[in-house]
Design an enzyme around this catalytic site. Structure first.
Site, PDB file in Angstrom:
ATOM      1  N   ASP A   1       0.856  -1.189   0.000  1.00  0.00           N
ATOM      2  CA  ASP A   1       0.000   0.000   0.000  1.00  0.00           C
ATOM      3  C   ASP A   1       0.889   1.234   0.000  1.00  0.00           C
ATOM      4  OD1 ASP A   1       0.970  -0.037   2.638  1.00  0.00           O
ATOM      5  OD2 ASP A   1      -0.797  -1.148   3.285  1.00  0.00           O
TER       6      ASP A   1
ATOM      7  N   ASP B   1       1.601   4.998   1.639  1.00  0.00           N
ATOM      8  CA  ASP B   1       1.345   5.975   2.691  1.00  0.00           C
ATOM      9  C   ASP B   1       1.947   7.305   2.265  1.00  0.00           C
ATOM     10  OD1 ASP B   1       0.231   3.960   4.253  1.00  0.00           O
ATOM     11  OD2 ASP B   1       2.157   3.465   5.171  1.00  0.00           O
TER      12      ASP B   1
ATOM     13  N   ASP C   1      11.655   3.396  12.289  1.00  0.00           N
ATOM     14  CA  ASP C   1      12.488   2.366  12.894  1.00  0.00           C
ATOM     15  C   ASP C   1      13.802   2.112  12.146  1.00  0.00           C
ATOM     16  OD1 ASP C   1      10.932   1.283  10.857  1.00  0.00           O
ATOM     17  OD2 ASP C   1      10.061  -0.317  12.076  1.00  0.00           O
TER      18      ASP C   1
END
Ligand code: ATP
Ligand code: MG
Length: 469
Positions: free
Chosen positions: A73, A75, A152
């Site tokens: 997907d 973002d 991260d």
């Protein structure tokens, strides 16, 4: 001091990535073309640009495009606040209370738009973190650089501007992706304390992307693994499910085990993978799951967990039976025992219990092949799942493959053929065997790895799967 300097110069000490240095890469350097971005993400970033805001495709999509994979997907990250995004994009709505993000909606696609945000205070700020350093607040807006820093891994912190076809890279993520390396932004110990789930993410990405976890990020995992116990169980379950549905479930479990991360989650992995039949069964189940993910077919979490816990159920049932219980009550007692024990670790949501229990308990009904019973079993709403499960057991060598073959024949047969297959209660077993072989010359319809590997999780067809995802 001097030794420290030496080590640093010689590069023996794992290097911590701390200082951002923005590099803006052009199309020639990164190769991601605007057309590779989904139309909804493009529409969103274009609208924000037109209104004078910054807007980038961010995170996993950029990473995946850099290694020529189709992103799951898209973002978007922007310097517009959620209210501003709402105003610019007509078909959108704000979701989330603690940290608001905006869902931009197109026909069949939703793009998540989040405002650049910063780590608040960090793990040392006791307003923002609990006593283990786990972040409980991360809801302040920040600069794009802050937004990169709170992510991260360096590979997950890239921004792509579709208008200029540029990649903005603050932490050398593109180089790490080229080197197939998961490198943590900041001090890994601090970042794992902030959010222990990052340990599971490290394992998942390494297995899925075929990357190596950088030594500085890998080394502290064994020691910090217990911190997973502080993570809310629903989130842990989601992460483990992502791991199992990553398309590389077997690699993920192997790596989980290698890093000692499975103890608090799926301790049964040790037992299962060290026992030959159990290992074969679980590996077949995982391989079939991975195949289904690769083919974009639905996968049922309940079926998957039923396979992972099955060996425990078998062992418990045998023990209870040996203590004098008859087989069926022993099986039911074992199912409860195993599910209760598992709840202490990784809590599998209760909504899956009923389906797992049905799949397991139906196994005992496959041996009954006389009278009306096989017909009734065939009509059972969970027959298909239970049958797929039976095939896995046969392939793993747990049961006689003849039983799976019999059921394949019985399903395929017309009325007369089914009638002929039925085991006559009052006749000797020999006759039954002859009748099976005579129909198909003994050729197995399953048990050859073909049918079972594909058919073992036809979840789309399972009613009430318990899967509300
Ligand atoms: P996938 O392909 O599995 O969706 P992804 O990288 O997109 O991988 P998501 O969980 O969708 O992973 O998260 C989107 C992005 O948000 C990540 O790329 C990362 O930058 C950031 N992110 C997500 N979870 C964390 C976390 N626990 N700590 C820090 N950053 C995170
Ligand atoms: Mg994602």
């Amino acid at each position: 001091m001097i030794m420290d300097l030496f080590r640093r110069v010689l590069g023996r000490r794992p290097r911590i990535v701390d200082q951002p240095r923005l590099r803006v890469l052009g199309l020639q350097e990164h190769g991601i073309r605007r057309e590779q971005i989904s139309s909804c993400a493009l529409r969103t970033t274009d609208a924000l640009h037109k209104a004078g805001f910054q807007a980038f495709v961010v995170g996993g999509a950029v990473r995946d495009l850099l290694i020529q994979r189709a992103p799951k997907d898209f973002d978007v990250a922007t310097n517009a606040t959620p209210d501003e995004v709402r105003r610019v994009i007509r078909r959108s709505r704000i979701i989330g209370r603690r940290f608001q993000i905006v869902h931009a909606m197109c026909n069949d696609e939703v793009v998540e738009v989040s405002t650049f945000r910063a780590l608040q205070g960090g793990a040392d700020d006791d307003q923002a973190a609990d006593e283990h350093g786990r972040l409980i607040r991360d809801n302040v807006f920040g600069s794009q650089e802050d937004d990169a820093r709170r992510r991260d891994f360096t590979a997950n912190a890239l921004f792509y501007d579709p208008r200029k076809q540029e990649v903005w890279d603050y932490f050398n993520g593109v180089a790490d992706i080229r080197a197939k390396r998961m490198r943590m932004i900041g001090d890994p110990v601090v970042r794992y304390r902030e959010d222990p789930v990052r340990m599971l993410r490290a394992v998942r990405f390494a297995a899925k992307l075929n990357f190596r976890i950088d030594e500085a990020a890998r080394a502290p995992i064994a020691e910090l693994a217990d911190l997973l116990a502080n993570v809310p169980s629903a989130r842990l379950f989601d992460e483990v499910l992502k791991l199992l549905l990553s398309g590389h479930s077997a690699d993920c479990l192997r790596q989980l085990r290698a890093e000692g991360l499975h103890h608090g989650l799926l301790p049964l992995i040790d037992v299962v993978l060290d026992e030959p039949v159990g290992a074969k069964f679980v590996n077949l189940a995982l391989a079939s799951t991975d195949l289904r993910v690769a083919q974009d077919k639905p996968v049922s979490p309940a079926f998957l967990f039923a396979t992972l816990l099955w060996q425990q159920v078998r062992v418990s049932a045998e023990r209870i039976e040996a203590a004098g219980e008859s087989p069926v009550p022993a099986l039911f007692a074992a199912m409860d025992e195993v599910l209760d024990a598992q709840k202490e670790k990784l809590a599998i949501p209760r909504r899956y219990d009923a389906v797992m229990k049905e799949i397991w308990s139906l196994q005992s009904r496959f041996v009954q092949r006389s009278g009306q019973r096989p017909y009734r079993l065939l009509e059972h709403p969970r027959f298909r799942a239970a049958w797929d499960f039976l095939v896995l057991r046969a392939e793993a060598g747990e049961i006689d493959p003849d039983l799976a073959r019999w059921w394949a024949d019985f399903q395929d047969g017309d009325d007369a053929q089914r009638e002929a297959l039925l085991v006559q209660d009052d006749k000797p077993k020999r006759r039954r065997r002859r009748s099976i072989r005579s129909r198909r010359g003994g050729a197995g319809a399953t048990g050859d790895g073909g049918d079972g590997a594909d058919g073992s999780q036809q979840h789309g067809g399972y009613p009430d799967d318990g899967d509300d995802a």
